[in-house]
Design a protein around this motif. Structure first.
Motif, short mmCIF file in Angstrom:
data_model
loop_
_atom_site.label_atom_id
_atom_site.label_comp_id
_atom_site.label_asym_id
_atom_site.label_seq_id
_atom_site.Cartn_x
_atom_site.Cartn_y
_atom_site.Cartn_z
N THR A 133 0.80 -1.23 0.00
CA THR A 133 0.00 0.00 0.00
C THR A 133 0.83 1.27 0.00
N SER A 134 2.05 1.18 0.52
CA SER A 134 2.81 2.42 0.61
C SER A 134 3.43 2.80 -0.73
N ALA A 135 3.38 1.87 -1.69
CA ALA A 135 4.09 2.13 -2.94
C ALA A 135 3.22 2.90 -3.93
N LEU A 136 3.87 3.32 -5.01
CA LEU A 136 3.16 4.01 -6.06
C LEU A 136 2.72 2.99 -7.10
N HIS A 137 1.41 2.94 -7.34
CA HIS A 137 0.90 1.92 -8.27
C HIS A 137 0.61 2.53 -9.64
N ILE A 138 1.07 1.84 -10.67
CA ILE A 138 0.82 2.33 -12.03
C ILE A 138 0.29 1.18 -12.86
N ASN A 139 -0.81 1.41 -13.57
CA ASN A 139 -1.34 0.39 -14.47
C ASN A 139 -0.67 0.51 -15.82
N VAL A 140 -0.09 -0.58 -16.28
CA VAL A 140 0.57 -0.56 -17.58
C VAL A 140 -0.22 -1.46 -18.52
N THR A 141 -0.65 -0.90 -19.63
CA THR A 141 -1.37 -1.70 -20.61
C THR A 141 -0.59 -1.72 -21.90
N ALA A 142 -0.28 -2.93 -22.36
CA ALA A 142 0.41 -3.06 -23.64
C ALA A 142 -0.59 -3.52 -24.67
N ARG A 143 -0.47 -2.99 -25.87
CA ARG A 143 -1.26 -3.50 -26.97
C ARG A 143 -0.42 -3.35 -28.22
N GLN A 144 -0.80 -4.09 -29.27
CA GLN A 144 -0.04 -3.97 -30.51
C GLN A 144 -0.11 -2.52 -30.96
N TYR A 145 0.72 -1.74 -31.07
CA TYR A 145 2.10 -1.65 -30.78
C TYR A 145 2.36 -0.41 -29.98
N SER A 146 1.71 -0.31 -28.82
CA SER A 146 1.99 0.86 -27.99
C SER A 146 1.78 0.51 -26.51
N TRP A 147 2.23 1.41 -25.68
CA TRP A 147 2.12 1.24 -24.24
C TRP A 147 1.29 2.38 -23.67
N SER A 148 0.42 2.07 -22.72
CA SER A 148 -0.15 3.20 -22.00
C SER A 148 -0.03 2.99 -20.50
N PHE A 149 0.18 4.09 -19.82
CA PHE A 149 0.45 4.05 -18.39
C PHE A 149 -0.60 4.89 -17.69
N GLN A 150 -1.19 4.31 -16.65
CA GLN A 150 -2.22 5.03 -15.93
C GLN A 150 -1.78 5.18 -14.48
N TYR A 151 -1.76 6.45 -14.01
CA TYR A 151 -1.23 6.72 -12.67
C TYR A 151 -2.37 6.71 -11.68
N GLN A 152 -2.01 6.86 -10.38
CA GLN A 152 -3.02 6.61 -9.35
C GLN A 152 -4.20 7.58 -9.40
N ASN A 153 -3.96 8.80 -9.83
CA ASN A 153 -5.06 9.75 -9.87
C ASN A 153 -5.84 9.67 -11.18
N GLY A 154 -5.55 8.65 -12.00
CA GLY A 154 -6.30 8.49 -13.24
C GLY A 154 -5.63 9.10 -14.44
N LYS A 155 -4.59 9.89 -14.22
CA LYS A 155 -3.86 10.48 -15.34
C LYS A 155 -3.21 9.38 -16.18
N THR A 156 -3.21 9.57 -17.49
CA THR A 156 -2.58 8.56 -18.35
C THR A 156 -1.52 9.20 -19.24
N SER A 157 -0.59 8.36 -19.68
CA SER A 157 0.37 8.83 -20.67
C SER A 157 0.63 7.69 -21.64
N GLU A 158 0.95 8.06 -22.88
CA GLU A 158 1.16 7.07 -23.93
C GLU A 158 2.64 6.98 -24.28
N ASN A 159 3.16 5.77 -24.30
CA ASN A 159 4.55 5.52 -24.69
C ASN A 159 5.54 6.36 -23.91
N GLN A 160 5.12 6.84 -22.79
CA GLN A 160 6.04 7.58 -21.93
C GLN A 160 5.70 7.26 -20.50
N LEU A 161 6.70 6.79 -19.77
CA LEU A 161 6.48 6.42 -18.37
C LEU A 161 7.27 7.38 -17.51
N ILE A 162 6.54 8.06 -16.62
CA ILE A 162 7.20 9.01 -15.73
C ILE A 162 7.23 8.43 -14.32
#
Ligand code: HEM
Ligand SMILES: [Cu+2]
Ligand SMILES: [Cu+2]
Lengths: 638, 246, 191
Positions: B135-164
């Protein structure tokens, strides 16, 4: 290029057009040449033969042919990767994927397997004093099934739908959802059919070795190449049926709408398990016979018996057995969890022990001997450092967390070529040079042979050594390009130059074959001063060898008899020779299986039914015709 | 008959020399440590790098023993004019020697196995179902699909092909795929972890330096697999807090 | 002399065939594994929804009986009694055919109830496993026709005996697989 077919546009890429044109030009030339040289009777003779030497020779011939094909794929791969952001011909994206998929599949199933099985066919019966394999007819069936499978597989390229999911065909990429073109159907049928042929070969070898050894040759004094064949056959017996079922299930997924390996309902990981339960033993299946070859060659050319024979046999068996307990080391990054990863890391490390034992035994066989640097021996000597380098990277890979970095990078590509080329391909070359007299009666030219060896081995290390570093620098395998700034350029450029060097070494082999057959006279029974029974029969081996059956009382009996200036004592042998016949049925069966595969791939139901029934009808036909020869044979005996 | 020439030994030695010099050419590169997988920026990656070096070292022992014996035997027992008609004494084996190298190689492997097991048990990613919630860690949802990555942060913010990522903070990636199998790989930060359809996998690490690292899909996933890359930026925690609210 | 030689050939064949049966066992084992992986009470429809005890019991009875009736034929082989051979073979043949009939009927019933090959993975693995077994039985019945023919045709009796013995191994093996199917595929969900 775009063609109009009854109003629909079909795009055909230029590589395929070139291949067709080349074939259309070459085929008539070859046919014409055969006619001109009046070789049709020879072709016919080989098509209806069930003789082990002839079938073995055909295995090797086609193995070499497909080696050229796989080699061309490799050179195209290396050309595309020579420089960053390259756009060589058409080989980017899917075309590149097709390249490495066919390269890998062809090399494993249609090069390594047939070359080794070919050598087994030629040598094993002679080495153990059998007059042929136990089931010559079945042997012909095996060969023609291998060829049918190989032709199905190679046809895919000409139909512009080469397989494109890698030689591992990982699901769900390999299911029809993601690769709908016919490519992976070709993969399934090509491997399925040749794989069944391989299973029959294994059965044949086991029965031959168990029941047709010369009198007195107990298993405990059987030559090591025959031992490695025996153990390999057992591995095939367990590994190939699993592959067969895996392909069967994949076929259902692709053609009949099931979902075994789909992401949602099924389990993609289950495919990986099945594939590697086959796949890891498979790498031993193509390595162990090579070990056997090296044992023979090193012992002959050091003029000493093999050091630690019992340990050599035992380690073969151990490697074979443990080979079934390590498959998940290919799946460390799948997420099987800490326990599974630990277990498979340990078992994988353990398997290095018997392998190491073998290496030391080979080294100590040379110790105290008189080593002559013949071509076969050079290949065997090249094997030791090369294979050990592949072996140590193998141990590095077995440390699961380290593999989190290595996995699916060029480090693995380097490792796998060090072991496969280091063992199998060098072994096959050693074997071909060594036993060439038994196949054809001629000895290959030593000078050209040595040129072949040196250029090959230097090219090899130049190609694959840099790949380790490319992998660590972050280059995944199965990518068609990389960027300039990634620090990968130097490694790849060296690799590519090395690959062409390696490729050019094959020209020396070609020249050698040409020269040898043009100029050399036939050699005698025993050109290498050999130690085992195959050197007691004439070169090439006769259709009815061992008219006088030798009695074998120790390992390398022939050698010790020679030392005493004696002949091997003759045994009173009552074993009948296996029933060898001339039959065209295996060729027909193979043609039918080929047609059946095509009917499934393109879902032509009418052809499925016809060919299916025809294939079934081969069984009664064989049973009824075999009866006749059998009876005739018996009458003759009486 | 047997056609043998003597100078072959020189060739064998020359070959070994070539091999060694090839190795030497590359060693500076290695020791320069510029190779990405040997340049860790997280504890997880450091463990892996340690194992790589450790196993490499052990294996170098094996390699040098074998190479030494090889060169020695080949040069000492080559056929010469003098011994060319000799029949060497037959040696069937040597139990003591054989037992020695069997035990020694086992021992070497045990030495390798100890850290391997320790690190494997600690750092093998697991299915989300079986792993404990951190629980103390920072959780990020990573979704891979042909051919890109998307990252979703805890507050719902998302980024594409870039992980911060923030530096020095436990990161927990929840990896999922929409289609085929992919593999998440940033050599400097973590080893690979396959991204599976229909299963969620947990990958944990903590970046300990700021910087930008190239991430790649490492499992062949189709036509455009080569170009399925993403950029990973590790920034300070303050900057991260700002960025995530942007 | 010649008898000895032919029995040597026969022993080769028998060993080869046993090894072939090992290959088949590995194939079936893989299919059983597949069934275990994909089958659970949770799948919809689940095995309990689909399976019918009646047809399983009848078909098991038929197939096990056919292995027993083949023993009559076996007796005929050792007594050199063509009558017994034919008798055993005919009954076995009919039972084999009956089994295939029941299997086909079972599959049709399921399919009519909407449980098809593609409904879910449990059913897929069920159909592939049991279907492959049924295909083996069917192959066996065709083999028996061939044996009839060879018995009628005038081939040396000792040779015929060898041919039929090999068939016996096959048939008992296929029967054994069925017993495994009953135990591992049906029983956990039926009885
Ligand atoms: C002629 C020399 C050879 C060269 C230059 C060569 C080159 C390559 C390269 C560059 C790859 C990686 C392709 C990629 O990941 O994008 C590859 C893959 C592979 N090679 Fe070779 N290779 C050669 C010979 C062989 C031989 C003799 C064998 C086996 C008998 C073999 C078996 C394989 C396999 C199994 C793969 C993996 C294919 C896959 O990823 O699906 N190669 N080869
Ligand atoms: Cu493996
Ligand atoms: Cu990918």
């Amino acid at each position: 290029m775009i063609f109009d077919f009854w109003g629909s546009h079909v795009t055909v890429p230029s590589d395929i057009i070139s291949a067709w044109i080349l074939t259309i030009i070459l085929a008539p030339i070859v046919l014409f040449w055969i006619s001109k040289k009046k070789k049709w009777p020879l072709v016919r003779e080989y098509m209806i033969t069930t003789n082990h030497r002839k079938i073995g020779t055909m295995y090797i011939l086609f193995g070499v042919l497909f080696f050229i094909r796989g080699g061309i794929d490799a050179l195209l791969i290396r050309t595309q990767l020579a420089v960053p952001e390259n756009d060589f011909w058409v080989f980017q994206n899917d075309k590149y994927n097709e390249l490495f998929s066919t390269h890998g599949t062809v090399m494993i199933f249609f090069v390594a397997m047939p070359l080794l099985i070919g050598l087994m066919n030629v040598v094993v019966p002679l080495q153990i004093g059998a007059r042929d394999l136990a089931f010559p007819y079945l042997n012909a069936v095996s060969f023609w099934m291998f060829l049918a499978g190989a032709l199905v597989f190679n046809l895919s390229f000409f139909m512009n739908s080469a397989p494109n999911a890698g030689w591992t065909a990982y699901a769900p990429l390999s299911t029809d959802t993601y690769t709908p073109s016919a490519g992976n159907d070709y993969y399934i049928f090509g491997i399925q059919i040749s794989g069944l042929g391989t299973i029959f070969t294994a059965i044949n070898m086991i029965v031959t070795i168990f029941r047709h050894r010369a009198p007195g040759m107990k298993l405990t004094i059987m030559p090591l190449f025959s031992w490695s064949t025996l153990i390999t056959s057992f591995l095939i017996l367990v590994a190939f049926p699993v592959l067969s079922i895996a392909l069967f299930l994949l076929m259902f997924d692709r053609m009949f709408g099931t979902g075994f390996f789909h992401g949602g309902v099924g389990s993609p990981i289950y495919w990986q398990h099945l594939f590697w339960i086959f796949g890891h033993p498979e790498v031993y299946i193509i390595a162990l016979p090579a070990f056997g070859i090296f044992s023979e060659v090193i012992s002959t050319f050091s003029r000493k018996r093999i050091f630690g024979y019992p340990a050599m046999v035992l380690s073969l068996a151990l490697i074979g057995f443990m080979g079934f307990m390590v498959w998940s080391h290919h799946m460390f990054t799948v997420g099987l969890g800490p326990l599974a990863n630990t277990f498979f890391a340990i078992t994988t490390m353990l398997i290095a022990v018997p392998t190491g034992i073998k290496i030391f035994n080979w080294l100590f066989t040379m110790k105290g001997g008189v080593i002559s640097f013949t071509t076969p021996m050079l290949f065997a000597l090249g094997f030791i450092p090369t294979f050990v380098m592949g072996g140590v990277t193998g141990v590095m890979l077995s440390a699961a967390p380290a593999d989190f970095q290595f996995h699916d990078t060029y480090f693995v590509v380097a490792h796998l070529h060090y072991v496969i080329i280091g063992a199998t391909i060098l072994g096959v070359f050693a074997g071909i040079y060594y036993w060439y007299p038994k196949m054809t009666g001629k000895q290959l030219n030593e000078k050209l042979g040595k040129w072949h060896f040196w250029i090959f081995i230097i090219g090899f290390h130049m190609t694959f050594l840099p790949m380790h570093f490319a992998g660590l620098q972050g280059m995944p395998r199965r990518v068609y390009t990389y960027q300039l700034g990634e620090g990968l350029f130097e490694f790849n450029l060296i690799s590519t130059i090395g690959a062409f060097l390696m490729g050019s070494s094959m020209l020396f082999l070609a020249l050698n074959l040409y020269k040898t057959h043009k100029h050399s006279p036939n050699v005698g029974n025993d050109p290498w001063d050999g130690r085992t029974l195959e050197w007691t029969v004439s070169s090439p081996s006769p259709e009815q060898p061992f008219k006088k059956m030798p009695y074998v009382s120790e390992l390398d009996a022939y050698w010790y008899a020679k030392l005493e200036n004696e002949d091997l004592s003759e045994a009173n042998d009552t074993r009948p020779a296996p029933v060898s016949i001339k039959t065209i049925q295996p060729v027909i069966l193979s043609g039918l299986l080929f047609a059946m595969s095509i009917s499934f791939i393109y879902q032509w139901v009418w052809l499925m039914i016809i060919t299916g029934l025809a294939v079934l009808s081969i069984f009664p036909i064989r049973s009824l015709t075999s009866r006749n020869e059998y009876v005739e044979k018996r009458v003759k005996h009486e | 008959m047997l056609d043998v020439r003597i100078e072959k030994l020189e060739k064998a030695v020359c070959f070994m020399k070539k091999l060694v010099s090839l190795l030497l050419i590359f060693l500076p590169l290695l020791s320069g440590c510029q190779l990405r997988a040997l340049n860790p920026n997280s504890e997880r990656a450091s463990d892996q790098t340690f194992l790589i070096w450790f196993s490499f070292g052990l294996m170098m022992i094996v390699l040098s023993v074998v190479f030494f014996l090889f060169v020695r035997f080949v040069s000492k027992y080559k056929q010469t004019e003098m011994n060319k008609n000799d029949i060497p004494r037959d040696v069937k084996g040597n139990k003591k020697l054989e037992i020695t190298w069997t035990t020694l190689s086992m021992l070497l492997l045990v030495i390798l196995a100890v850290p391997t097991v320790a690190i494997t048990m600690e750092s093998s990613p697991e299915l989300a179902e079986t792993s404990l919630e951190n629980t103390s860690a920072l959780h990020i949802n990573v979704t891979a699909r042909q051919y890109s990555w998307s990252f979703q942060y805890q507050n719902g913010k998302t980024s594409e092909n870039q992980l911060i990522l923030p530096k020095d903070k436990e990161i927990v990636l929840h990896l999922k795929s929409d289609d085929v199998i992919h593999s998440f790989w940033v050599p400097e930060l973590s080893g690979k972890q396959d991204v599976l359809p229909g299963k969620e996998i947990i990958l944990e690490f903590k970046a300990d330096q700021v910087g930008t690292f190239l991430g790649k899909c490492a499992e062949f996933c189709g036509v455009n697999h080569t170009n399925m890359t993403f950029e990973t930026k590790v920034i300070t925690q303050n900057k991260y807090a700002e960025w995530v609210l942007e | 002399m010649s008898n000895e030689k032919s029995s040597e050939h026969y022993n080769d064949k028998r060993l080869g065939f046993f090894i072939y049966l090992i290959v088949e066992s590995v194939m079936f084992a893989t299919l059983f594994a597949t069934y275990f992986v994909f089958t659970s009470e949770q799948s919809t429809p689940s095995p309990t929804d689909v399976f019918e005890a009646k047809s399983v019991i009848i078909s098991s009875f038929v197939l096990v009986l056919s292995s027993a009736t083949l023993l009559i034929s076996e007796k005929g082989l050792s007594n050199k009694s063509p009558r017994l051979i034919v008798l055993g073979l005919v009954i076995t043949f009919l039972l084999g055919l009956g089994f295939v009939g029941i299997e086909i009927r079972e599959f049709f019933t399921y399919i009519n109830e909407g449980y098809t090959l593609t409904t879910n993975v449990f059913l897929s693995s069920f159909y592939v496993l049991v279907g492959l077994h049924a295909a083996h039985v069917l192959f066996g019945t065709i083999w028996m026709i061939l044996l009839f023919y060879q018995l009628m045709a005038n081939i040396p009796f000792s040779l015929y005996v060898e041919k039929q013995r090999i068939f016996h191994y096959y048939w008992h093996f296929v029967d054994l697989i069925w017993v495994c199917i009953v135990i591992f595929v049906y029983k956990p969900y039926l009885f």
